[in-house]
Design a protein around this motif. Structure first.
Motif, mmCIF file in Angstrom:
data_model
loop_
_atom_site.group_PDB
_atom_site.id
_atom_site.type_symbol
_atom_site.label_atom_id
_atom_site.label_comp_id
_atom_site.label_asym_id
_atom_site.label_seq_id
_atom_site.Cartn_x
_atom_site.Cartn_y
_atom_site.Cartn_z
ATOM 1 N N VAL A 144 49.904 32.630 22.911
ATOM 2 C CA VAL A 144 48.720 33.502 22.956
ATOM 3 C C VAL A 144 47.517 32.736 23.502
ATOM 4 C CG1 VAL A 144 47.166 34.967 21.614
ATOM 5 C CG2 VAL A 144 49.602 34.894 21.066
ATOM 6 N N ASN A 145 47.372 31.502 23.062
ATOM 7 C CA ASN A 145 46.265 30.684 23.561
ATOM 8 C C ASN A 145 46.367 30.505 25.075
ATOM 9 O OD1 ASN A 145 45.255 27.820 24.399
ATOM 10 N ND2 ASN A 145 44.088 28.352 22.567
ATOM 11 N N THR A 146 47.582 30.240 25.555
ATOM 12 C CA THR A 146 47.788 30.039 26.998
ATOM 13 C C THR A 146 47.460 31.315 27.771
ATOM 14 O OG1 THR A 146 49.520 28.447 26.481
ATOM 15 C CG2 THR A 146 49.495 29.325 28.723
ATOM 16 N N LEU A 147 47.891 32.438 27.221
ATOM 17 C CA LEU A 147 47.615 33.722 27.887
ATOM 18 C C LEU A 147 46.109 33.988 27.968
ATOM 19 C CD1 LEU A 147 48.491 36.520 28.990
ATOM 20 C CD2 LEU A 147 48.519 37.308 26.626
ATOM 21 N N MET A 148 45.414 33.811 26.841
ATOM 22 C CA MET A 148 43.984 34.139 26.821
ATOM 23 C C MET A 148 43.160 33.171 27.667
ATOM 24 S SD MET A 148 44.205 36.855 25.387
ATOM 25 C CE MET A 148 42.490 37.255 25.617
ATOM 26 N N LYS A 149 43.583 31.922 27.662
ATOM 27 C CA LYS A 149 42.861 30.929 28.483
ATOM 28 C C LYS A 149 42.897 31.340 29.948
ATOM 29 C CE LYS A 149 45.012 27.034 29.301
ATOM 30 N NZ LYS A 149 45.310 27.126 30.741
ATOM 31 N N ASN A 150 44.057 31.805 30.399
ATOM 32 C CA ASN A 150 44.182 32.174 31.807
ATOM 33 C C ASN A 150 43.574 33.549 32.083
ATOM 34 O OD1 ASN A 150 45.407 33.287 34.295
ATOM 35 N ND2 ASN A 150 46.342 31.271 34.359
ATOM 36 N N ALA A 151 43.819 34.505 31.185
ATOM 37 C CA ALA A 151 43.333 35.873 31.438
ATOM 38 C C ALA A 151 41.806 35.929 31.479
ATOM 39 C CB ALA A 151 43.867 36.822 30.371
ATOM 40 N N MET A 152 41.148 35.162 30.595
ATOM 41 C CA MET A 152 39.681 35.226 30.540
ATOM 42 C C MET A 152 39.010 34.487 31.690
ATOM 43 S SD MET A 152 38.671 37.256 28.296
ATOM 44 C CE MET A 152 36.933 36.841 28.183
ATOM 45 N N LEU A 153 39.809 33.787 32.459
ATOM 46 C CA LEU A 153 39.299 33.197 33.702
ATOM 47 C C LEU A 153 38.830 34.312 34.668
ATOM 48 C CD1 LEU A 153 41.596 30.655 35.478
ATOM 49 C CD2 LEU A 153 40.792 32.595 36.726
ATOM 50 N N ILE A 154 39.473 35.479 34.545
ATOM 51 C CA ILE A 154 39.127 36.584 35.452
ATOM 52 C C ILE A 154 37.659 36.996 35.287
ATOM 53 C CG2 ILE A 154 39.585 39.026 35.988
ATOM 54 C CD1 ILE A 154 42.552 38.493 35.408
ATOM 55 N N PRO A 155 37.224 37.386 34.079
ATOM 56 C CA PRO A 155 35.814 37.772 33.979
ATOM 57 C C PRO A 155 34.849 36.621 34.193
ATOM 58 C CG PRO A 155 36.838 37.765 31.808
ATOM 59 C CD PRO A 155 37.945 37.595 32.803
ATOM 60 N N VAL A 156 35.218 35.436 33.736
ATOM 61 C CA VAL A 156 34.301 34.296 33.861
ATOM 62 C C VAL A 156 33.999 34.008 35.331
ATOM 63 C CG1 VAL A 156 34.225 31.777 33.598
ATOM 64 C CG2 VAL A 156 34.818 33.214 31.643
ATOM 65 N N ILE A 157 35.046 33.904 36.147
ATOM 66 C CA ILE A 157 34.813 33.576 37.562
ATOM 67 C C ILE A 157 34.211 34.778 38.290
ATOM 68 C CG2 ILE A 157 35.974 32.984 39.733
ATOM 69 C CD1 ILE A 157 37.672 31.040 38.278
ATOM 70 N N THR A 158 34.573 35.977 37.890
ATOM 71 C CA THR A 158 34.020 37.166 38.559
ATOM 72 C C THR A 158 32.499 37.210 38.420
ATOM 73 O OG1 THR A 158 36.056 38.397 38.177
ATOM 74 C CG2 THR A 158 34.088 39.689 38.647
ATOM 75 N N VAL A 159 32.017 37.024 37.210
ATOM 76 C CA VAL A 159 30.557 37.104 37.005
ATOM 77 C C VAL A 159 29.858 35.945 37.717
ATOM 78 C CG1 VAL A 159 28.713 37.122 35.286
ATOM 79 C CG2 VAL A 159 30.823 38.382 34.847
ATOM 80 N N GLY A 160 30.436 34.760 37.607
ATOM 81 C CA GLY A 160 29.838 33.611 38.294
ATOM 82 C C GLY A 160 29.800 33.813 39.797
ATOM 83 N N PHE A 161 30.870 34.377 40.325
ATOM 84 C CA PHE A 161 30.926 34.583 41.780
ATOM 85 C C PHE A 161 29.940 35.660 42.222
ATOM 86 C CE2 PHE A 161 32.940 35.564 45.907
ATOM 87 C CZ PHE A 161 33.021 34.276 46.397
ATOM 88 N N TYR A 162 29.702 36.639 41.336
ATOM 89 C CA TYR A 162 28.699 37.658 41.650
ATOM 90 C C TYR A 162 27.289 37.038 41.621
ATOM 91 C CZ TYR A 162 26.169 42.073 41.701
ATOM 92 O OH TYR A 162 25.325 43.103 42.051
#
Lengths: 65, 465
Positions: free
Chosen positions: B45-63
């Motif tokens: 679960v930790n591995t899944l969440m670490k990778n999945a939450m990369l999506i919003p983190v990088i999206t907002v930063g890139f915006y």
């Protein structure tokens, strides 16, 4: 005039249309809010992890988990 | 948009990139499956969440800053000019939202800006963003089972929204200073994404250290097997599938390549040099085949390295896959995977680097080898259609590979991971690592199955119980 937008009917010439989103003019404020929320998320996460792992380490070392 | 042909061209381009974004989403799905499959049962679960939450983190930063950075720093700044204007890419621009392309409301924009960017800004932004997710995900696999998620997301933000964006501005844009001065050529991002992300991962791994028990006292490594090989295999197939979208997204689908005096419409690379989807389809598949064969061959049939070999093969050939012959792509892929595999085990044994998924080899070594190889195979080719730009050379490509892997990959992440380590927020405590990163979830009341069963018995008493 629309309460939040810059138009209240679709103009005959679409080239008269620029931004379609509401609250045009508040972009800088929205950017500041977004940045603060974003920074807040990181601060929350790092604090949460610090607390969580301290608690978990203590429980594991105490053998009472 | 005032006649059918120009409207068709713009809307086709808009739709083309939109489709590539959807296809590239599969890369991230694949990375999630792959990483969770590679992790042990106690860390899923930790591995899944670490990778999945990369999506919003990088999206907002890139915006907020990544998209602007790509346009702004193409000259260095200070090498071929100053900061470039990119008023359509700042987060407060009206063009960073729903827009019909009509007259601008801001003095910072022109009517030409709005006409061009209203329909393309979002899809271009998203295509680059998906590359950013990929850069972050490459790090994610290498560091599984011991990095804190908060620290990882900060590092992913650095790579996905700053360092890879700077290298793309420098070496993966039609006016980047590396293209102008070095003749740097990297059509499908061997170096700008894979070389850089591999170098970044290596730097983080040095500070992070190996997983508990990964190396014996005599220094020899223990193999930590994947908990679910089917997830790993399906994940890799999804990454291969998404890679098609990645290749397509690296192209401009239709533009006039004949210049101002003529008309000849074709696909073009990011450097505005001509190519075709047909050419890159040949080369994508032949380099995939070369990588798979060499991965299988060099590892003596190991499933993990066979799949990694397929990916490494494509990554090796990507720098020049707009121009290579398919057999060149095939052979080059084999060479890259052979070298990447050997380097992985040499580095692992020599420096005790625990790269859980072979990311540094597959992306970093294969990508860098691919960039250098393009310098020899494409020696003297024009890097651009712009007059006065340097042509492709081995020294230009070697310099480019060093800038990507070391300058913008390894060094910034070595510094950042070092700071996080000193702050004590990089690595999960060893007691928790041994117990499992999902330990807290397992002991949490909300996941306590015996508590649920007790409640069920109380509500529905059954004689058979």
């Amino acid at each position: 005039m629309s309460a939040t937008g810059t138009f209240d009917s679709w103009p005959a010439d679409p080239m008269d249309l620029g931004p379609l989103y509401p609250l045009v003019g508040s972009e800088i404020l929205m950017t500041v809010i977004c940045s603060l929320v974003f920074a807040g998320f990181f601060i929350w996460k790092i604090k949460l992890e610090k607390h969580k792992y301290e608690k978990e380490t203590a429980a594991l070392n105490g053998g009472n988990d | 948009m005032d006649n059918e042909l120009s409207a068709l061209s713009v809307i086709f381009t808009e739709f083309y990139y939109w489709v590539t974004v959807v296809m590239m989403f599969l890369i991230h799905v694949g990375f999630c499956l792959y990483e969770v499959g590679m992790a042990r049962d106690k860390n899923k679960v930790n591995t899944l969440m670490k990778n999945a939450m990369l999506i919003p983190v990088i999206t907002v930063g890139f915006y907020l800053f990544g998209w602007w950075l790509y346009f702004a720093v193409q000259n260095g700044p200070g090498i071929t000019g100053g900061l470039k204007d990119a008023s359509w890419a700042v987060p407060w621009s009206e063009l960073m939202g729903t827009h019909m392309g009509g007259k601008p409301g801001s003095d910072a924009l022109t009517a030409e800006d709005t006409a061009l960017w209203a329909r393309l800004n979002g899809v271009f932004w998203a295509a680059f963003l998906l590359f950013s997710w990929t850069a972050g995900s490459i790090l994610s696999g290498a560091v599984i089972e011991r990095i804190r998620s908060g620290a990882f997301w900060l590092l992913a933000l650095l790579v996905g929204c700053v360092t890879w964006v700077i290298d793309a501005a420098w070496g993966w844009s039609d006016t980047g200073w590396m293209v102008q001065k070095l003749g740097y050529h990297d059509a499908y991002a061997s170096g700008v994404i894979h070389g850089l992300a591999g170098g970044s991962a290596l730097a983080i791994l040095i500070h992070l250290g190996p997983r508990v028990g990964r190396f014996r006292e005599d220094g020899t490594p223990r193999v930590i097997p994947a908990h679910n090989v089917w997830m790993v295999a399906i994940g890799m197939f999804m990454i291969f599938t998404g890679f098609w979208g990645f290749y397509a997204a690296c192209n401009i689908p239709i533009m006039n390549i004949a210049g101002e005096d003529g008309a000849f419409f074709s696909a073009a690379t990011i450097y505005l040099t001509p190519t075709t989807l047909s050419a890159i389809t040949f080369n994508f598949l032949m380099s995939l085949a070369g990588g798979l064969i060499m991965g299988y061959w060099v590892s003596k049939g190991d499933a993990f390295w066979t799949f990694q070999g397929g990916l490494g093969g494509v990554i090796t050939a990507s720098a020049g896959n707009d121009l290579y012959h398919p057999i060149q792509a095939f052979l080059l892929a084999m060479l890259g995977v052979y070298c990447g595999y050997r380097l992985h085990y040499w580095v692992e044994r020599k420096f005790k680097i625990d790269d859980a998924v072979g990311a540094v080899a597959t992306h970093g070594y294969c990508g860098s080898i691919g960039v250098v190889a393009a310098g020899f195979l494409l020696w003297g080719y024009p890097s651009s259609t712009h007059a006065g730009y340097a042509s492709i050379t081995p020294w230009g490509q070697i310099s480019g590979a060093l800038i990507m892997f070391l300058g913008l990959g390894f060094i910034p992440c070595y510094v950042a991971a070092g700071i996080l380590r000193r702050m004590g927020i990089l690595r999960i405590p060893r007691e928790v690592e041994v117990a499992g990163l999902d330990h807290a979830i397992v002991v949490d009341d909300s996941y306590n199955l015996s508590d649920v069963e007790a409640a069920e018995r109380e509500l529905v008493p059954l004689k058979s119980r």
